[in-house]
Every structure is written in C-alpha cells, then in structure tokens.
Design an enzyme around this catalytic site. Structure first.
Site, short mmCIF file in Angstrom:
data_model
loop_
_atom_site.label_atom_id
_atom_site.label_comp_id
_atom_site.label_asym_id
_atom_site.label_seq_id
_atom_site.Cartn_x
_atom_site.Cartn_y
_atom_site.Cartn_z
N THR A 17 0.81 -1.22 0.00
CA THR A 17 0.00 0.00 0.00
C THR A 17 0.84 1.27 0.00
OG1 THR A 17 -0.21 -0.22 2.39
CG2 THR A 17 -2.03 -1.06 1.06
N GLY A 18 2.16 1.13 0.04
CA GLY A 18 3.03 2.32 -0.05
C GLY A 18 2.97 2.91 -1.45
N ARG A 19 3.29 4.19 -1.57
CA ARG A 19 3.15 4.88 -2.86
C ARG A 19 3.95 4.21 -3.98
NH1 ARG A 19 5.40 9.72 -5.13
NH2 ARG A 19 6.86 9.79 -3.40
N THR A 101 14.04 -2.07 -0.70
CA THR A 101 14.38 -1.09 0.34
C THR A 101 15.87 -0.74 0.37
OG1 THR A 101 12.62 -2.14 1.60
CG2 THR A 101 14.04 -0.60 2.80
N GLU A 102 16.14 0.56 0.57
CA GLU A 102 17.52 1.05 0.70
C GLU A 102 17.86 1.31 2.16
OE1 GLU A 102 18.23 4.62 -1.56
OE2 GLU A 102 16.82 3.99 -3.10
N GLU A 219 31.11 -1.25 -9.83
CA GLU A 219 31.53 0.00 -9.18
C GLU A 219 32.67 -0.29 -8.20
OE1 GLU A 219 28.05 1.42 -7.17
OE2 GLU A 219 27.04 2.01 -9.03
N HIS A 260 41.91 -1.81 5.83
CA HIS A 260 42.14 -2.01 7.25
C HIS A 260 42.02 -3.49 7.53
CE1 HIS A 260 43.04 0.53 10.68
NE2 HIS A 260 42.58 -0.46 11.39
#
Lengths: 305, 412
Positions: A17-19, A101-102, A219, A260
C-alpha cells in the site's frame, strides 16, 4: 528460457500500500504476459485491494488465500521493518525475495541471507530494482512502467547483472538498440552485503540455454568482481563476459579508505584499476564506453559485428 | 583531480574517537586501562593525579599518524602530564584540531595481543580475528606472520558460543590461563560488534599485565552509518550530536547547502553533493549514472564543479534547489543535466526543476543548460517543456559518454 523467474512465477508485494509499491504493482501487472501477483501484505490493511490484488495482514494469510506455495516476494517496507518482513516471507515458504528497500544496516542483511540459505531460498538486493525477463515478466520496479520497460528491454541471448538499478536499464537499452536482446536482467543492488553476487548468479546463466553472453555493471568497493573472476576461471565458463566499471575517478580521491583489518579477511580490496586488471586476467573484457559493449560482445560471441 | 577533501557519502561509517571506543569496550564488560578524556589542561592534570603513576597523553583526532606528529607523549608526573596535554591540545594533526586528549595509565605490559571483528562481505558473516602479536597493524602481522593470526566466522543467527572464541585463540597456539581469560573478552567483542552495528571493532593492543590480567589499551570502532537511527541511545550516551557526521572530513558549506536541498521534503533524492573545484556544474543521476557520467566528463577533459545524485523521483522543488545551488557556485557558467535512463524519476519533473532554477535566477535556460540528457519515464512531456524554452533534448540514442562529451564541448 530465463533465470530466476518466468511467466508462471507467483509473487506477493510486501508493503503493497506504499506509494512506490502501488506503482510497482501496476507496472508488473501491465508488463509482458502480466505478473501473477497473488497478494499484497500491509499489516492492518486486510481486505483492501491494490489494482485488484488482495491485501492481507500477514504472508501466511496470503499463502492460505492462494491455496498453494507462493514462489516470490517483492519487499518494499521501510528499513526498520525489512528484516521482519523478509523473515516472514522465508518462514512462509517464499523462495525468492527481491528487496527494494535502501539503507538497511548490513547486520540485518546478513541475518536475512543466512536464514534464506537455511531454507533454500534466495535473496536479490537489497537496494535493487528487481528482475526482468523481456516481454514475459518483471518482478520489481526495473525498467519502470510497462511502456518504458518495453523500450529498453527485448528478448535475446544476453544476461545482464548490475549493481545499479538504473544502469541495468541503460545497458539493456544499449544492447537492444544494437539488436542484442536479453535473456534475463538482474539488478542485484549496490550495498556491501547483498543476497546474490555476480558469481552466485553465474551458475544459473551458465545453465540457461538461451543465454550466450553476459554484461555486468560494476563499481568501486567490495570484492565481488574478484569473486566473479575466480568463479569464471575455476568453472571454465562458456559465457563471454563484458564488464563496465563506473566510478574510476574514486581511485584518485584522497581519504578513500579501502581496507584495514577487513583486508586480511577477504584479501586486499581492489581499487577500480585493480578490479579492471583482475577481470581482464579472467578473460572478462572491460569496456571503456557503454556504447562499445554490443560490438565487443558480438565479436566475443563469434557473431558478425 | 582537485577535490576539497575526501568524498562524502561513499561507503560512509560513523567513526569514533579512541576515548569513545574505549568507553564502548568498557560498556561491553571488557576491562580497560585507567584514565579518561580531557578537554583542558586542568582536567588532564586532574586525571593524571587520579591515575597516580606514569601516564600517556594521546591526542583525540580522527586521523592517523598521531605518534609521528607528536600527538602522543609520556609523563611521569601530573606536572609533566599537564604540560604535554597543553602542547597536544594546541597541535593540529593533518589539519584536524584535536577534540581533547586521552589520559591513560601506562600499564606494565607482559605481552600485547590483538582482537578484532570485521565483516566478511564474501561469506556475509562477521569474522573474529585474534593474534598474539599485538601493538602493530594486523595487516602487517597477517602478511609477515600468517600463522599468528586466528580467524573464525560467526553465525548471524545463532548465538555466539564460547568455543568459537577458544578456537580462534588456540589457532595461534595460545593456551593455559591466557586462553581461558581471553575467551570472554573476545566473546564480548563479538557481542558489541553485533549489538552496536559496527563495521570494525578492534582492540589493539589487548595487553596482558604482569599480574596476568588483561586490559584493552587502545580500541578502534567504526559504526555503520545506516544504523544511526537505531543506535541513538549509544550515540546519546557518548555525546555524539546529530549534526556530527563523523565522516572522513567535514562537509563544505556548499555540501551542507546540498544536504538542505535534499532534506526539504521526503520525495526522492537530489543530493549526495560533493564539491570539486571545476567550472562545469553537474546535475546528474542516478547512482550508477552519476558515477558513469562523472568519469565520462573527466575523460573528455571536463572539470566538474561538483558531484551529485538525483533519483527516486524527487519533487520539482528539490530538482530546482539542486540546480540553483550548482548554478550559483563560483566559477560555474553552465550546468549539464544528465541521467541514465530513468524509470521511477520523471523526466518532466527534472526538466521543470532545472528550468525553474534558470528562470528564477534570471538566466535563459537555453544558455545555461549545456545539455539535457534524461531518457525514460515521461520523456515526451519532458521534451515538450524543454522545447518551449529552446533547450535541445537528448534522448537515449545519445549515449552517456556522448552526452558528457557534448557537455564539455558546450562548456568550452
């Protein structure tokens, strides 16, 4: 054929239901033969529908309503709730989870990946746009609205794997313009820990008869390219691979800390230049310009350029 | 490549000062050497008096090379400690003014060990590291004495069992009381790594004292930036303010203005602005597209004034704000508006935003926009808007590389 999904694949959308999820659902229903989205989940929204897709409070309700196992899920819930949503999907028998999701902390991602491996499930993403089989099905926002996806993606022999969602479409569009269609394009996400790396998807493409060549977008950061180079060498892959490496300028920036203690675990993390050399050693051509990829690929595949 | 400093936003981690890292270690139940953090010479003296013995005074800066720069000194008396603290407090190291000094008791060390936890991105698990050769960089030990480094991966889901720590310690031949005393320390280090979303948790040296007990003498902790929202309590307890980025460098005013643009609403992204000293303004996206385009501009001899990322369908206001920020930057004459093919971000919205920016600043968009190359969602609408302002529209038939070449050419 394709990898990961096909016309028969059933899936749900968690956070439907999210945009953005509402848009994504519309796009997937409209694309190709029309995705079989058998339900959506948003806690507290049982009984609603999104573009005709019934909404449930839980994944278990969606599975019960469908009356059979559901193969996939597209997860679009906010970062704080993503882990729970993915656990819920996997515990309810979902085998392929695409996480859109980010900004999910990597501890959560690592937990999801470990749970998935215990259940013989696979995760794509997070921070990805999903999977597309041209003219057949798309699972996720990849390519955008059906009419836009149709401009960029066409069926054909090339498998595409990309750490950037947008660049998956950019590179596929370039291939399409040159007459090279795609078997499956996968946006795998650009985070430090992801569900499926290049090397983890290669066996699927290797086994797919339709696929005759691979294009990857890469990348700086991580050792995923080194892992791919190792896989290609160790498995004597039949597939010619062309890579494009963005972010080369980062090699020249001061204060970029690669390494490291992490360096002694996975080996020294490569700079962009080192990654290019490593890929080249494994017979993977690194294109200087995306526009050159189709001709390089055609010559590597032995086809007339 | 001239840059104002290290880039922002790439692989960011929240870095902790040594005094904070030691506090985190202490909270996890691992003993540390006595001492504390001082911002003034008076406080430094008081702490040295409390230790009542030889102390070491260490500059608290988020940069390496403290020892060489004179940021670490030893004292046998409170007077001496105060004098050294005064010197170190005034000493900039690599352009960093110290936040304060750490006053630490000089412990009588019998042997130095190393304990650390990091992520293994390939195996997708944390890995526990241990060495009986502490006090030097673990990379160096691993290279020169590989048999002196123990490594054990730990499960993300199953609770850590002591045997994993024991195996890691035993792997380098440490046994006896050392093994049994080290086991809970390593276990607690793993626990804190997980609990606090660290990307690196390191105690080096982990010292065995003459009496056989162990203390953490120095510690290094980095926390994942994405975990900040759920680590509010820890950050609050340590006094790390929301405004402290704790990145490799502080953002420039230009970059801070970029963050403000991005924060004005929650629709999409028009940010990750990084300042460079060139003259070609870049309004570029999305993530991978920005990296590709930045490389391409440079490959064609262009000098970018900035890096940025647009994505996730930002509002007209945000696209406009970003374009204005770049247009106003000193030395910038033209902006190049370029993205890889968009599917979520709408071409027309970005077009509206950049044109609005030009018009509101009193410029002719056709003069200021060196190129507009954004193919994809709502491209017909976008192209119409641009047409109205006589800005040529470059579609997907113009490659990213060619778009960058044209931008550099137009910028002269």
């Amino acid at each position: 054929m394709s990898i990961l999904i096909d016309a028969e694949t059933t899936f749900i959308v968690q956070g439907i239901t999210g945009r953005e999820a509402v848009n994504l659902t519309r796009e997937c229903l409209d694309y190709g033969a029309g995705a079989r989205i058998v339900g959506g989940v948003t806690p507290g929204r049982l009984g609603r529908d999104v573009h005709g897709v019934p909404v449930f409070d839980t994944v278990a309700q969606a599975v019960a309503h469908h009356g059979a196992p559901i193969y996939g899920s597209v997860v679009t819930v906010p970062p704080a709730f993503t882990k729970d949503a993915v656990f819920e999907a996997i515990e309810n028998g979902v085998k392929l989870v695409v996480i859109v999701t980010e900004r999910i902390p990597r501890r959560d991602v690592a937990e999801m990946v470990e749970l998935a491996s215990m259940h013989d499930a696979r995760i794509i993403g997070p921070n990805c746009l999903g999977i597309i089989v041209p003219e057949v099905i798309k699972m996720g926002g990849i390519g955008g609205p059906a009419k836009d996806a149709a401009k960029a993606y066409t069926p054909g022999p090339i498998g595409v794997i990309s750490r950037s969602g947008g660049m998956t479409t950019e590179m596929s569009s370039t291939l399409t313009a040159a007459g090279l269609g795609q078997s499956t394009a996968v946006s795998i996400g650009g985070d430090a820990i992801i569900g499926s790396t290049y090397a983890e998807l290669m066996p699927l493409f290797e086994a797919d008869e339709q696929t005759q060549g691979i294009v990857i977008y890469t990348e700086p950061g991580g050792r995923m390219e080194a892992q791919l180079a190792e896989w290609v060498t160790a498995n004597n892959s039949r597939l010619p691979i062309v890579a494009f490496m963005a972010g080369r300028f980062m090699d020249e920036m001061p204060g970029m800390s690669f390494g490291h203690a992490g360096t002694i675990v996975e080996g020294k993390e490569d700079t962009a230049t080192e990654k290019i050399a490593r890929l080249a050693d494994a017979g993977i051509t690194v294109a200087e310009d995306i526009a050159e990829i189709p001709s390089i690929l055609k010559s590597k595949m032995g086809a007339p350029v | 490549l001239a840059l104002k400093g290290a880039p922002l936003g790439f692989r960011a981690a929240v870095r902790f000062f040594e005094y904070e890292a030691k506090e985190i270690v202490r909270r996890a139940g691992i003993p540390t050497s006595k001492g504390g953090f001082a911002k003034t010479r008076e406080d430094a003296r008081r702490l040295a008096e409390e230790v009542a013995g030889p102390v070491v005074i260490k500059s608290q800066v988020l940069t390496g090379g403290r020892m060489k720069a004179g940021g670490v000194k030893f004292a046998d008396s409170a007077d001496e400690a105060e004098a050294h603290a005064a010197d170190i407090l005034a000493l900039e190291i690599n352009g960093h003014a110290p936040r304060g000094v750490l006053i630490d008791e000089r412990v009588e060390v019998d042997q130095e060990y190393y304990a650390g936890v990091v992520w293994d991105g390939t195996r997708k698990r944390p890995v526990l590291l241990f060495s009986d050769m502490g006090g030097i960089d673990i990379e160096e030990v691993a290279e020169q004495h590989p048999d002196h480094v123990g490594r054990r991966h730990v499960s993300n889901l199953l609770p850590l069992s002591d045997f994993t720590a024991k195996e890691c310690i035993a792997a380098v031949g440490v046994t006896g009381r050392e093994l049994t005393r080290l086991t809970p320390i390593l276990r607690r280090l793993v626990d804190l790594f997980v609990k606090y979303d660290m990307t690196l948790a390191e105690i080096n040296p982990l010292a065995k004292l003459k009496d056989g007990t162990f203390v953490a003498v120095d510690a290094h902790m980095d926390m994942e930036n994405e975990a900040r929202p759920r680590q509010q309590q820890l950050l609050k307890d340590l006094g790390v303010g929301d405004e402290e980025t704790r990145q490799a460098r502080e953002p420039t005013p230009f970059e801070l203005a970029g963050e403000e643009v991005d924060a004005q609403d929650h629709r999409g992204v028009a940010g990750n602005v990084t300042e460079f000293d060139g003259d070609l303004g870049l309004v570029i996206g999305a993530g991978g597209g920005s990296l590709t385009l930045f490389d391409a501009v440079r490959a064609h001899g262009g000098k970018p004034a900035n890096y940025c990322e647009i994505g996730g369908n930002p509002s007209v206001a945000k696209a406009c704000g970003l374009a204005k920020l770049v247009l106003r930057k000193e030395g910038v004459d033209k902006i190049a508006v370029m993205m890889s093919i968009v599917s979520n971000t709408r071409v027309d919205i970005v077009a509206r935003g950049v044109i609005k920016a030009c018009v509101e600043l009193g410029y002719d968009p056709a003069d200021k926009i060196a190129i507009f190359r954004i193919p994809g969602a709502w491209e017909e609408e976008g192209s119409k808007i641009l047409d109205h302002y006589r800005v040529p529209y470059a579609d997907r038939s113009v490659s990213l590389n060619e778009a960058a070449r044209r931008a550099v050419e137009a910028a002269g």
